[in-house]
Structures are given as C-alpha cells and as structure tokens.
Design an enzyme around this catalytic site. Structure first.
Site, mmCIF file in Angstrom:
data_model
loop_
_atom_site.group_PDB
_atom_site.id
_atom_site.type_symbol
_atom_site.label_atom_id
_atom_site.label_comp_id
_atom_site.label_asym_id
_atom_site.label_seq_id
_atom_site.Cartn_x
_atom_site.Cartn_y
_atom_site.Cartn_z
ATOM 1 N N LYS A 201 0.819 -1.219 0.000
ATOM 2 C CA LYS A 201 0.000 0.000 0.000
ATOM 3 C C LYS A 201 0.852 1.267 0.000
ATOM 4 O O LYS A 201 2.021 1.251 0.359
ATOM 5 C CB LYS A 201 -0.975 -0.035 1.172
ATOM 6 C CG LYS A 201 -2.077 -1.055 0.872
ATOM 7 C CD LYS A 201 -3.332 -0.867 1.643
ATOM 8 C CE LYS A 201 -4.391 -1.809 1.070
ATOM 9 N NZ LYS A 201 -5.447 -2.087 2.020
ATOM 10 N N ARG A 235 -3.657 -10.055 4.643
ATOM 11 C CA ARG A 235 -4.031 -10.122 3.218
ATOM 12 C C ARG A 235 -2.840 -9.624 2.416
ATOM 13 O O ARG A 235 -2.498 -8.447 2.490
ATOM 14 C CB ARG A 235 -5.265 -9.246 3.000
ATOM 15 C CG ARG A 235 -5.805 -9.229 1.586
ATOM 16 C CD ARG A 235 -7.024 -8.310 1.496
ATOM 17 N NE ARG A 235 -7.545 -8.265 0.150
ATOM 18 C CZ ARG A 235 -7.056 -7.486 -0.816
ATOM 19 N NH1 ARG A 235 -6.039 -6.679 -0.571
ATOM 20 N NH2 ARG A 235 -7.597 -7.515 -2.028
HETATM 21 N N1 HH2 Z 1 -7.423 -3.719 0.366
HETATM 22 C C1 HH2 Z 1 -7.718 -3.756 -0.954
HETATM 23 C C2 HH2 Z 1 -8.797 -4.505 -1.425
HETATM 24 N N2 HH2 Z 1 -9.571 -5.214 -0.576
HETATM 25 N N3 HH2 Z 1 -10.075 -5.937 1.610
HETATM 26 C C3 HH2 Z 1 -9.809 -5.918 2.928
HETATM 27 N N4 HH2 Z 1 -10.569 -6.630 3.785
HETATM 28 N N5 HH2 Z 1 -8.765 -5.191 3.447
HETATM 29 C C4 HH2 Z 1 -7.947 -4.437 2.645
HETATM 30 O O1 HH2 Z 1 -7.030 -3.781 3.177
HETATM 31 C C5 HH2 Z 1 -8.192 -4.435 1.232
HETATM 32 C C6 HH2 Z 1 -9.294 -5.211 0.752
HETATM 33 C C7 HH2 Z 1 -6.852 -2.983 -1.918
HETATM 34 O O2 HH2 Z 1 -5.716 -3.691 -2.303
HETATM 35 P P1 HH2 Z 1 -5.522 -4.545 -3.661
HETATM 36 O O3 HH2 Z 1 -6.564 -5.605 -3.802
HETATM 37 O O4 HH2 Z 1 -4.142 -5.025 -3.662
HETATM 38 O O5 HH2 Z 1 -5.644 -3.501 -4.830
HETATM 39 P P2 HH2 Z 1 -6.839 -3.049 -5.775
HETATM 40 O O6 HH2 Z 1 -7.947 -2.569 -4.922
HETATM 41 O O7 HH2 Z 1 -6.229 -1.957 -6.623
HETATM 42 O O8 HH2 Z 1 -7.265 -4.241 -6.588
#
Ligand code: HH2
Length: 257
Positions: A201, A235
C-alpha cells in the site's frame, strides 16, 4: 490470505484474468496461502467503477476454475449480486470493504452460512484519499467496527462467522494508518479475528520511497508487525515471503510451526 486480483487495473498487480488468475491462485496456495481472496474490481484511490456483469464475468470463471482447491475462497466485493453469485458458486467468505452497510449485502450474507470480513473505510474509492479527517482515528474505527459487528449479529450472522479489518489506506493518511497499526490491539479487543491488509500500500511507498512493485520487504515487515499485534489474518500479494517471515516469528512466539 493470498490476493488474486482479476482486474486490468489493480494498483500493484493488475492484468491477470481468466486462466492466468487461476494459475496465480494455485501458485499462492503452493506458497502457503491458507485463504484466497478473489476480487474483480480495483478499489485503489480513484479507480473507475465496474458493472455487476463485468465483475461477474471476471470472477466467476476463476472461482469455478478453483473448485478443487484445498483452501477456502473469499470473494472481495461490495456488490450484493456478486456476493450471491459467488456464494452459489461455493465461496466460503465474503470480504466487503463496505462492511455490509448495504442492506441487500447484509441479506445476501445473512441468508447463507459463509464467513464475512467487515472493513472500515471513510468515503468512496473515487474520493477517499482527498482529505480524510478524524477526531480520533483509532476510536472512530473501533466504534464503527463494533457497531457493524452488532448490526451483523442482529441480522442473524453468528459472531463466529465475523472478521473485522481497520481498512488500511481507505480514507486514511499515513499518520492515520500508523496509528491504526500501532493500536491494533484495540481491534482484537472487539472479540472477533482481525484481518490486516497492508500489502504494497501507498503508506509503505511513502515510508520507503519505493514503487508498488518494489514494496515486498516493507510489506513483509508490516504483515509481521500486524501479526505481532494480534492480527489473525494478513491479506498479502507476496505469500512466500510473508509465510517465511511468519514461520520465523512462530518459532519464537507462536505455535512453533
Ligand atoms: N485492500 C484492498 C482490497 N480489498 N479488503 C480488505 N478486507 N482489506 C484491505 O485492506 C483491502 C481489501 C486494496 O488492495 P488490492 O486488492 O491489492 O488492490 P486493488 O484494490 O487496486 O485491486
């Protein structure tokens, strides 16, 4: 929890669709992931919205292609229609960044037996990083999560099915995110498992000066800190590196695995 983003535009690992995403998911399990989190819409700050049909077209083939996988699958969505379809397809968890505040989402989970992750965010992905404001971020996030647990329990979702998440990066400045991580124990005190999503992040980019693809060491450090402070689930994108770090920590502090 290994992240499987079935999106063209996720902030650090977009572009894996269909068979590619299935192969990636299998690789994460081989590296030691205990849960897979499959998402079809990027929630990075400023991400464009995706239609229900587009999201279904992305995630359902991947869930179907993983029917034989040995670990539970979580669907990362805030859309009730996607939740229902994924539950019908056999997922065991709904990961809702909107914490089931949409009544239809609450009903979709309450009418099933699946687990749920309730996450805190301030604002919506399009605007959430513009100017997040809290009087006391740790307290406000804690109070929100406590209220969402109670709302879910009132809707018929047993406490044993619930996980909570302070939502790192979702309407939070660096100072807010650091306060949440520092005070992680406030969330474990709410009596259900805590999930932490810090992987790659932007807060880690600010701290290290590294681009998203170069944030693996910082992500592993952040995951380890979260676990030390009581997180039950982390995660992550980089499963192998995180599992190795946690094995070392477990040898000293945990169950020795
Ligand atoms: N962060 C993201 C997406 N879903 N769900 C939970 N429970 N907690 C989190 O911190 C979280 C989440 C964002 O990260 P990522 O999936 O890597 O990226 P993107 O939203 O660009 O697909």
């Amino acid at each position: 929890m290994g992240i499987v983003n079935v999106t063209p535009d996720s902030f650090s690992d977009g572009g894996r669709l269909g068979h590619d995403a299935i192969a990636h998911a299998r690789q994460l399990v081989a590296e030691g992931a205990d849960i897979l989190d499959i998402g079809g819409e990027s929630t990075r700050p400023g991400a464009p919205p995706v239609s229900v049909q587009e999201e279904l077209d992305r995630v359902l083939p991947v869930i179907e292609g993983l029917q034989d996988i040995s670990v539970p699958i979580s669907i990362d969505t805030f859309k009730p229609e996607v939740m229902r379809a994924a539950i019908a397809c056999g997922v065991q968890m709904v990961n809702d960044i909107n914490a089931l505040q949409d009544e239809a989402a609450m009903q979709a989970v309450a009418g099933s037996q699946v687990a749920v992750c309730l996450m805190h965010k301030q604002g919506d992905p399009q605007t959430m990083q513009n100017q997040p404001v809290y009087l006391d971020v740790v307290e406000e996030v804690s109070e929100f999560l406590r209220a969402r647990i109670e709302a879910a329990v009132s809707a018929g979702i047993a406490r044993e099915r619930i996980t909570i998440d302070p939502g790192f990066g979702f309407g939070k400045t660096l100072a807010h995110n650091l306060a949440l991580l520092r005070e992680m124990q406030r969330y474990t005190a709410l009596g259900v498992p805590v999930l932490a999503g810090l992987s790659r992040k932007s807060m880690l980019g600010i701290l290290t000066g590294q681009e998203a693809g170069q944030r693996m060491p910082a992500s592993v450090a952040a995951a380890l800190i979260a676990v030390q402070r009581g997180a039950a689930v982390v995660r992550v994108h980089d499963v192998r590196a995180t599992v190795d770090a946690l094995k070392v920590w477990n040898a000293i502090n945990g169950d020795g695995r």
